[in-house]
Design an enzyme around this catalytic site. Structure first.
Site, PDB file in Angstrom:
ATOM      1  N   TYR A 115       0.824  -1.217   0.000  1.00 22.97           N
ATOM      2  CA  TYR A 115       0.000   0.000   0.000  1.00 22.97           C
ATOM      3  C   TYR A 115       0.854   1.261   0.000  1.00 22.97           C
ATOM      4  CZ  TYR A 115      -2.715   3.753   2.242  1.00 22.97           C
ATOM      5  OH  TYR A 115      -3.281   4.959   2.572  1.00 22.97           O
ATOM      6  N   LYS A 142       1.766   3.992  -3.060  1.00 23.14           N
ATOM      7  CA  LYS A 142       1.372   5.394  -2.860  1.00 23.14           C
ATOM      8  C   LYS A 142       2.592   6.304  -3.000  1.00 23.14           C
ATOM      9  CE  LYS A 142      -2.046   7.043  -1.474  1.00 23.14           C
ATOM     10  NZ  LYS A 142      -3.183   7.738  -2.171  1.00 23.14           N
TER      11      LYS A 142
END
Length: 555
Positions: free
Chosen positions: A296, A300
């Site tokens: 994640y 990002k």
């Protein structure tokens, strides 16, 4: 004039010509004040807020939003809903909010808007304010657009793309997959490539004033100490930073994108389950290799790098909140949606299914209420529109108002002692204080003796009926598996050594007028964690997520 006539009049007044909006501030204030009970019938301080907004002090957030046409992605998600509600409640004369929604058709997009956004309890204050005019108001101000950030053209029809390119003033990218263990290809499509697809569309917008990207403070990966609000340079490797440039692991974002695509093709002959598992493993491996905890935050971070590298002359703001949890005050306290980071263990603990967890008792959990994140986002929007450059705002509590894990344990214990879950017979479930362990071996021994072993022995107890002991064993086994999974996912954060500097954010807050601080405040040092956890967050979790279900199976 009746109340309904006044609302109809306001609807008509909401479409002003540009020339009319250039009247003197006093004349405009007089006009708006005459309808103040219509715009905000329950907000008696609104006139004061307007008077400040049109004055010389503050950032003029309310006035900035007037007439603005804003494209928002990820609008069916938790944080974007809070943003949407806040804009509409504070500035009903916003131009238009276009919500990019992944759907098969316009009708399906409208259905998602009505059921997932307008139907949310978050909008109950607005519904109360607008009464029967609520649906009409939302229909006038909010437009669902069929689209998909994973596609280069955003999945827009040609006519819609042209229309939006001519109208959009601000783009807010809130679309993301937040699963720590997401498939690598899926996470790259949404978190890395998605922002660039949106930025490329932004370059076509003739009136674009700002591109605002919602990220996370944890993009800083395995950095430690006080981490400044600095944008990433392209192909920054945290592992290289840690080894002062001597690491052999060089990061190349475009090669990572190509790798995900290549591996997706190579896994195509596998079963769906095997393919998903292998893509998840690949994401973790690549993240760890380059100095990030999970897929994640790695994807990002790469999304941020691409934005900084490709933005050209577009004004860009990157907002990095830490762990976003329930609203502190606005539109009311405690609203949240979904089980968020600190909640699974709290629920398991309250049900008597967890008595220990792996975390540094003196460590810090960086938490921030959702409404503070939204307020800071709107302040940044008003400040940086039309201003060249890229600015980063980290919104967190670890530096100025840290929440220590052992303090969080105390507050959790106190809440569930005074407001316990009950079993199917209405008997309160009494829970001992959660124990925190700093090493995995001690935790595993304790967890085995206190959770797994009792469940396994339960089936052999001579005084227990077999079906009851089987149920007991099943609950213990399930709880043990859940806790083990949470440990694997969360341990990089329960021992996190980084602390997020918020100097830019504090400076931004200092520029608000007194009235803006009342309506759009985000002073993190003002949060009372005892009040927030015991009286706001846990009650909100039970009311809005668990929907008041306090009955559980007693062990």
């Amino acid at each position: 004039m009746t109340h309904q006539d006044m609302k109809a009049s306001v609807s008509a007044k909401s479409v002003h010509t540009k020339g009319e909006l250039n009247e003197t501030a006093n004349a405009l204030l007089e006009q708006l004040t005459s309808y103040s009970t219509v715009l905000h019938p329950l907000d008696l301080s609104h006139e004061f807020k307007l008077r400040s907004a049109y004055g010389q002090n503050g950032l003029g957030i309310v006035e900035f939003l007037r007439g603005k046409r804003i494209l928002i992605t990820g609008a069916t998600g938790f944080l974007a809903k809070v943003l949407l509600e806040k804009i509409l409640r504070e500035q009903p004369d916003v131009g238009q909010l276009y919500l990019l929604i992944n759907a098969d058709s316009t009708e399906k997009a409208k259905e998602r808007l009505v059921t997932e956004v307008q139907g949310s309890q978050l909008f109950q204050l607005m519904k109360s304010n607008w009464e029967k005019a609520f649906e009409e108001f939302m229909g006038q101000k909010v437009t669902p657009i069929v689209g998909d950030v994973t596609r280069e053209d955003l999945g827009l029809e040609e006519s819609m793309e042209k229309e939006l390119a001519e109208k959009i003033d601000v783009i807010v990218n809130s679309a993301a997959t937040t699963k720590f263990d997401e498939r690598y290809d899926v996470a790259i499509d949404i978190n890395t490539k998605g922002p660039i697809h949106l930025l490329e569309f932004g370059k076509k917008c003739t009136n674009l004033q700002l591109f605002l990207h919602i990220s996370t403070a944890f993009v800083n990966g395995e950095r430690s100490g006080c981490i400044s609000e600095m944008p990433f340079q392209m192909n920054t490797s945290i592992r290289n930073e840690q080894h002062k440039g001597k690491s052999k692991t060089e990061l190349n974002v475009k090669e990572e994108i190509a790798l995900a695509e290549k591996m997706q093709e190579s896994f195509n002959l596998q079963s769906a389950a095997s393919q998903a598992l292998n893509m998840k493993k690949l994401g973790f491996q690549r993240a760890k290799l380059h100095g990030w905890q999970d897929t994640y935050i790695f994807t990002k971070a790469m999304g941020e790098m691409l934005i900084g590298h490709e933005r050209e002359n577009i004004p860009v703001v990157i907002v990095r909140p830490s762990v976003v949890e329930s609203t502190l005050m606005q539109p009311f306290s405690g609203w949240m949606e979904g089980i968020r980071m600190i909640d699974p263990i709290a629920i398991a603990y309250g049900k008597g299914l967890a008595s220990a967890f792996l975390a540094d008792p003196k460590g810090v959990l960086d938490v921030i209420p959702a409404d503070m994140v939204v307020n800071a986002t709107l302040a940044a929007m008003a400040k940086h529109a039309r201003q060249p450059g890229l600015t980063v705002y980290q919104i967190g509590s670890s530096v100025v108002n840290p929440l220590i894990f052992e303090r969080l344990v105390d507050l959790t214990y106190e809440h569930f002692r005074s407001h316990p879950f009950v079993d199917q017979n209405g008997v309160p479930i009494v829970t001992p204080k959660l124990r925190l362990f700093k090493d995995k071996i001690s935790f595993r021994v304790f967890n085995y003796l206190n959770c797994e072993l009792p469940g396994r022995l339960g089936r052999y107890l001579p005084w227990s009926k077999k079906n009851i002991s089987e149920k007991r064993r099943s609950l213990f086994d399930s709880a043990a598996q859940q806790i083990t999974h949470l440990i694997e996912i969360y341990s990089p954060y329960t021992f996190y050594k980084g602390r997020f500097d918020i100097s830019n954010t504090k400076m931004l807050h200092s520029e608000l007028s007194p009235a803006e601080k009342e309506a759009f405040g985000f002073e993190v040092s003002s949060i009372d964690w005892e009040h927030y956890m015991k009286n706001v967050h846990f009650p909100g979790l039970r009311k809005y997520v668990l929907r008041g279900r306090n009955i559980t199976t007693r062990l």
